[in-house]
Structure formats: structure tokens, C-alpha cells
Design an enzyme around this catalytic site. Sequence first.
Site, PDB file in Angstrom:
ATOM      1  N   CYS B  79     105.463 -25.854 -26.517  1.00 21.16           N
ATOM      2  CA  CYS B  79     105.000 -26.873 -25.568  1.00 21.16           C
ATOM      3  C   CYS B  79     105.001 -28.288 -26.130  1.00 21.16           C
ATOM      4  O   CYS B  79     105.628 -29.187 -25.575  1.00 21.16           O
ATOM      5  CB  CYS B  79     103.594 -26.524 -25.085  1.00 21.16           C
ATOM      6  N   HIS B 126      98.840 -31.876 -22.988  1.00 17.21           N
ATOM      7  CA  HIS B 126      99.207 -31.160 -24.215  1.00 17.21           C
ATOM      8  C   HIS B 126     100.074 -31.988 -25.154  1.00 17.21           C
ATOM      9  O   HIS B 126     101.050 -31.493 -25.734  1.00 17.21           O
ATOM     10  CB  HIS B 126      99.913 -29.833 -23.891  1.00 17.21           C
TER      11      HIS B 126
END
Lengths: 441, 441
Positions: B79, B126
Amino acid sequence: RRQCLSTLGQAAAALTAGPLLVGGAGAQRPPNVVLILSDDQGSTDLGCYGATNLHTPNLDGLAGDGLRFTQFYVNAPACMPSRSALMTGRHFVRSLSSDGMSGDEVTIAEMLKGAGYRTGCFGKWHLGHPESMEPLAQGFDEFLGFKVGAMDNYSHFFYYGGPNRHVLRRNLEPYREDGVYFPDIVAREAERFIDDNQASPFFLYLPLNQPHYPLQPEARFLDRYQGVADVARRYQMASLTSMDERIGRVLRRLDDRGLRQDTIVLFLSDHGHSREERTFGGGGRSTPFTGHKGTLREGGIRVPCLLSAPGRVPSSQVRDQAVTSLDLLPTIAHMTGAALPSRELDGASLAGVLASAGAPSPHGQLHWVYDKSWAVLEGNWKILGDVSDDSLALYNLAQDPAERHNVASSNKEIATYLIGRHNEWIRSIKKEASSKAFVSP
Amino acid sequence: RRQCLSTLGQAAAALTAGPLLVGGAGAQRPPNVVLILSDDQGSTDLGCYGATNLHTPNLDGLAGDGLRFTQFYVNAPACMPSRSALMTGRHFVRSLSSDGMSGDEVTIAEMLKGAGYRTGCFGKWHLGHPESMEPLAQGFDEFLGFKVGAMDNYSHFFYYGGPNRHVLRRNLEPYREDGVYFPDIVAREAERFIDDNQASPFFLYLPLNQPHYPLQPEARFLDRYQGVADVARRYQMASLTSMDERIGRVLRRLDDRGLRQDTIVLFLSDHGHSREERTFGGGGRSTPFTGHKGTLREGGIRVPCLLSAPGRVPSSQVRDQAVTSLDLLPTIAHMTGAALPSRELDGASLAGVLASAGAPSPHGQLHWVYDKSWAVLEGNWKILGDVSDDSLALYNLAQDPAERHNVASSNKEIATYLIGRHNEWIRSIKKEASSKAFVSP
């Protein structure tokens, strides 16, 4: 009768059951029983137990309506063994297998069902997954809740092992009510169950999941405690007030239906507060005791307990006798007239204790084992052992409730006596014990 | 210009940028940009990529309105590094520090803000927790979402480390909307942002959190796939259809406001599907590729990508060129007229590729590193190395898209050549690389 501390010159331990001052079931309809279990609540973490600035008006009110116990013990400092003992009146080393509460045990629900009660369980079961250990197989007509140890209150997912998954169940089936706060579901089901069963005696078991992690009190309760600097304490306080509000809903429903005079309401925690990281390291209160969930110190096994039964037990009184959750099944049997299960119980009726602050506890000694630890309590003396390193500590709880001063070396006779009682008890119980449950329940 | 495979007698790799067939910004209002990122979606896990019985009508429709890429790569199979590269057009070894995306990087949002755009980010950030790495510090006017890797969609709690805690934020503040399904919050905020910014060009970044774990598709979507026996696949399919429905809401809002002709809509996944236990071991689809999240095989880094810009790029066409998410920042700069950041980029404008299926990719080689693995792609040849055991594998993707047949021993010159390119690239980039991010991003 076994040797007891009185033969060593100590204050006499009360070993005989008190006279039955509390009325048993007569011709009238037997009372409903509402048994409310909190989850990981600290030993003294309630307003009526002295928690400062903690708002728990409904439970404090319940104490005013009945009895508040100051030395009430559970059978183990962990969820499953504590619940297994509570449900059966039998020490968890007898009643718990490695999978959960044995299907051939007789639970409070089965006992009361045999006496014509309707039975419902709403909340956290945590007594086994196999079908023979389901709530419906253990005496409950109805179940809504989850069987694992903890659940997200909004998604109803389990996160603490294996794939993330939805775990909410109604009876045997998956049940979805996505986004609805679980404590509200429990309160609503409890209200409905009361409404549905006004005509018959009922047993309503509410194993709540607060203040267990995940700590998800609503913002309005966190706001109430925004002045509390310690985040762990703030979340704990908010969770307890949130729980108290739902308990208030249940009590109000009993009032609204005119059932309070016909209902025994019992409240206790399953054991002491958690110090796990999941609770921010633990904000529960056990003052003046030390220890917590997972230990046999007072803070692990001594819990708040309230019993209200208007017209059946006194109101606004305190009971200081050392009694235990093992006693609840026989006490409920006594108060409802239900027939006791035909098997050896570790608990005894508290009828005498309920009636009088001066009545003796039915227990001469109380015994615990958990993981590598063991403990015996007799009178003011508590011995705490650990088989992993053979360590021993003796405490005089009257002088040292915090268990800080090990007085074993200056009280060798007492320590030796209590070790003897422990060994004797271990021998007596071991033939029935599941060794797996015994070592690591 | 570096040596390339054509000098080894292979098919010529296309190293020159194609002619700019796609219109740059003229006098008219520059187009809005909607960038939708899915989370852990398999390489070919969409109806329009051949996933059987998977209902994704809105994304399939988007492919019909624009271009569908068949060899689109992300910069890393995880991610944070993938997002850092996407946002900056710079390889994550340059743009990602150990804490997150460096605050001094220039993001797509900052670039477009400089060109007068309003910018909003709704979903999973994130890319770092420090204030200098917040969405508001990286070019976004608005943010609603979470900064960790995953979140319960109803309670908005984080469960994957540390104390269980609420992580939803609006801008810099905690934001509570307990019990509301997060994908609905994101869709609603996207709709509102579109409504609020109809008059000005806007950049709407939607880093969705589906089909990432926790897999919490609604019951109606699980019901749709009840015939799918494999639980992992069923949850994945239901999550993708749930995601597709929210994307449909955003596209519909653009239509309803008459903005589709003025809007570039981009869709891609951040990397391949997860095989983690939290997804029941992984039900994502990468056929015909192998590999998944966390690997540099095609199934880890090759993702679905769609680009729709009515009147600006053709509709219902496919692009087979090997291009990457690094190219999106320069492509968006080209299409909006925004000034490119004044720093070395690893991506290049895809203007030529967008205009023509026959245009060459702007990339001679593509390079990856992740954890202990590295890879180089040139033409059909892909070499995959692992520094932990010095293993090497060479694949011809045209003949062997599943990367099953290591042909290094029969193609030693090619392998040696690609190793050389890798070492050269490593030397060129290492002076800028955060070694921590490099080794374990």
C-alpha cells in the site's frame, strides 16, 4: 469436617451453612431471575463501590434496592472458566472442557427450565462453539449474541485471530444488523424478552460485553469524561456508564411491566479488569486491591456483586461474607424452588447470608487454580502459590487487602496448614478435572 | 541513451515518447480529475478484465467510456510505497521515507492546487501520520478518512496493532459517525465535494478501502454470490460489487451535474490481491498471472486501470503498452496544463499512448524493488531477483504470462543484460533512496 484455622488458634472460620432465613418458593408464582454479567469490570469499579466521579446511577440504584457484596469472588480470572463455574455452580476444573462448558453439565438455565421457566440469553456466550455447547443446548430457549471472546460492537466482526469475520448469531443462525451498536441490540432483546414472557416466570441471562475490549463507548460518554487525562481510565469510565445506561433500560422495563417485586436481579463481573494493550494497558479500578484479569490476586477474582429481590432480601444493605459465584446456582434454586441438579456442587445456598449480615459464609475455605497459580482463602488468610517456580505468599487480607506483605515466614504454621488444604482439595477434585482446562483454561 | 534489448537482437523496445496526440490544456476550463484507487484488488478482478460472473457494471461502463489498460503496473506490491509513487510520479525509494510520503514531495494534489484546482481526499490515506505527511499538508483542501492501513467499516476502529482505537478523521480532527458504513461515507463526501466545486476545476482523490480486509460487504451482495462455494472468493466478489456500486454513485453525480465531459476519471488498484489470513487466504483473481500483494510477480504489481475522458481520449479502446502509475502525474499535468514539479520524475506522460494503441510506451525499462526482491521489465522480458538467496528467474511474458518457466539458463545474454540494467538503475537511484524504505517499505 476438615481441620480449619480455628484449630491453629485463629478466628473461627464459619463452616456451617446459616439457617434459611430467606423464604423459599411457596405457592405463589416463583420469581423471575435476571442475571447480568459485566465483562472485565474492575473489582471496585462502580460508584457504589467507591469509584470517584464514575456515573453508574442504575447499578448504584440496584445496590440501594438490595444487597451489595464486598467479598464476592469468581472462580477464575478469565472469561470461560469464570462463566462455566457461574452457570453450573461447579468449579471450572469440573465443568469446563478444553472446548467449552461440557454439554452434560446442568446450567442455571436448565435447572430453571425444569421448573417451568422461559429462558433467554442475550450477549456474549463464550462457553464453546460445538453444537452441544451452544446456548440452545445448555438450557436457553433463545439466544442472540456471539460465542467468541470479543466482537466489534458495530460490525459484529471478530478480529482477534483467524480471518476477520462476522460472528453475530440469533439462535444457531448468522444474524446481521450491520452498524447497530451491540449493547443496544442486547437491551432491546432483553426488553422484548421481558415483554414476551410477562405471564410466565423467566430467566434472563445478560452476559454483557462491556467494559471488555474493544472499548467503544459512544462519544457522549467519552465527552462526559473528557476531563480524565488518562485515556485508559477515560475509556473504561465511559464504557461503564454506557453499560449502566443499558442496564437501566432493562430495570426500567421490569418496573414498567410491574415485575420488579417478582424478579431477582443479580449483577456481577466475570472477573477483574484487563491490563491488555487492547484496553490501552488497563484503566479499570480495583482499589484497594491489586491484581487484574489473569491473576489470582484479589483484583483478578474479587468482583462487584449486587442482588436485588424486593420483599425477598433486605434493601440498602452490605454483605461482607466471603462468597462466590459458585453459590449463585444453589441460591437461585433455593429462592425459586427449582430442584438442584443431582451432582456434586462446589457452591452453596447463600440464603443465610442474604438474610443477615451476621450469618456465616457457607464456605470454610475457597480454592482457586488458574494457569500456574493457585490460592486458598480461609478467614482473613490467603495463600497464593505458583507451581512454575514453587513460590508462595501468605497474606492477611484484613490487614493487607492489597496483598503487598508476604507474611509466610512469620506464619509458617498457617502457611503449612493452607498448603495442606490445597493439596487435599487438589486430590479431591483431580479425578474430575480436565487436565487441559486445569493447566490453561 | 542506454543499451537496450534491441542491441541483443530482440524486438526493439520502445524508448521514445510518442507524439502528443492528446490535447493539452487550451483556453477552456481545465478538466476535473477524479482518481479512484481500489485496495488489494486482483490484477484482472473486474468484469471487463474477464472475471466470470462478477457484477461490476459501473467500472465496466467506465471502460466502455474510455480506455482499458492491460499492462498497467504499480510501483510496489504494498500500500504505502505504491501510493507514494502514484501521488508523486517518483519511485517510492525516492518519495517514501520510513514514516510515510515525504512532506517535501510534490503530489498530484499540490501540482493541481498550483493550477487553481480545489482538492479533496476521501478514503484511506495510508501515507503517514506525522503532521507534515497529513493529506492537508500534501495538497488537499479537504480530507475525510483514515491514515492507517485498514479500518472496521462500521465502528471505524483499527484492530491490527496497539490498542483497539477509533481512527476516522475529518481533516485533522477525530470524526465520529458510529455505525455508518465507511464506503457510504466516502461516496456521500465525494458527491458533496462534486456539488460544492462545480464552478471550479477540482481534483477528487478517492482511495477506497475495498476489497481490502476486513471484508465487510453488505448481506445483499453476499446473497448475490451465495452460489460461490469458495468463501474467500465469495467475499471478494461481494466486496468488489459493493465497491462498484459506490463508484457508480460518484459517476452518476458527475453525470447529473453535467460534468462528465469536463472530467478525467481514472481508476486503478494499488496492487494485487491479498493472500493474507484476514481475507480467508485470498479470493482475488489475477488470471492468467501468478503472484499477489507482497510479490513482484505480475499478480502483485499489474493492476486493472481505466481512464475515461470523453472528448479527450478515445472510448471503448484497449491499451496494451507497458505503462505505470508513475506516469499518472505527468499525464495529468499534460491533460490539465498544470506545471510539472521541478524535480526528477520516474514517470512520463502517456499522451501518446492515450491517443493511439500503436504508440510506444514511454519506458524502455521498468524497475521494481520490494523487500528482498527486484525486477526489471523490458519488452517481453522480465527478470525477477531475490537478494536474500541471490536467486534469479527470467520470464518471457508474451509466451509465459504466468511466470512459470524460468528461461534464464537458455537466455544467459538477456539475463546478464537485465542484471546490468538493474545494477545501473540501483546505482543511479541509490543516492536518493531511503535505505529503510528500500529494504522494507
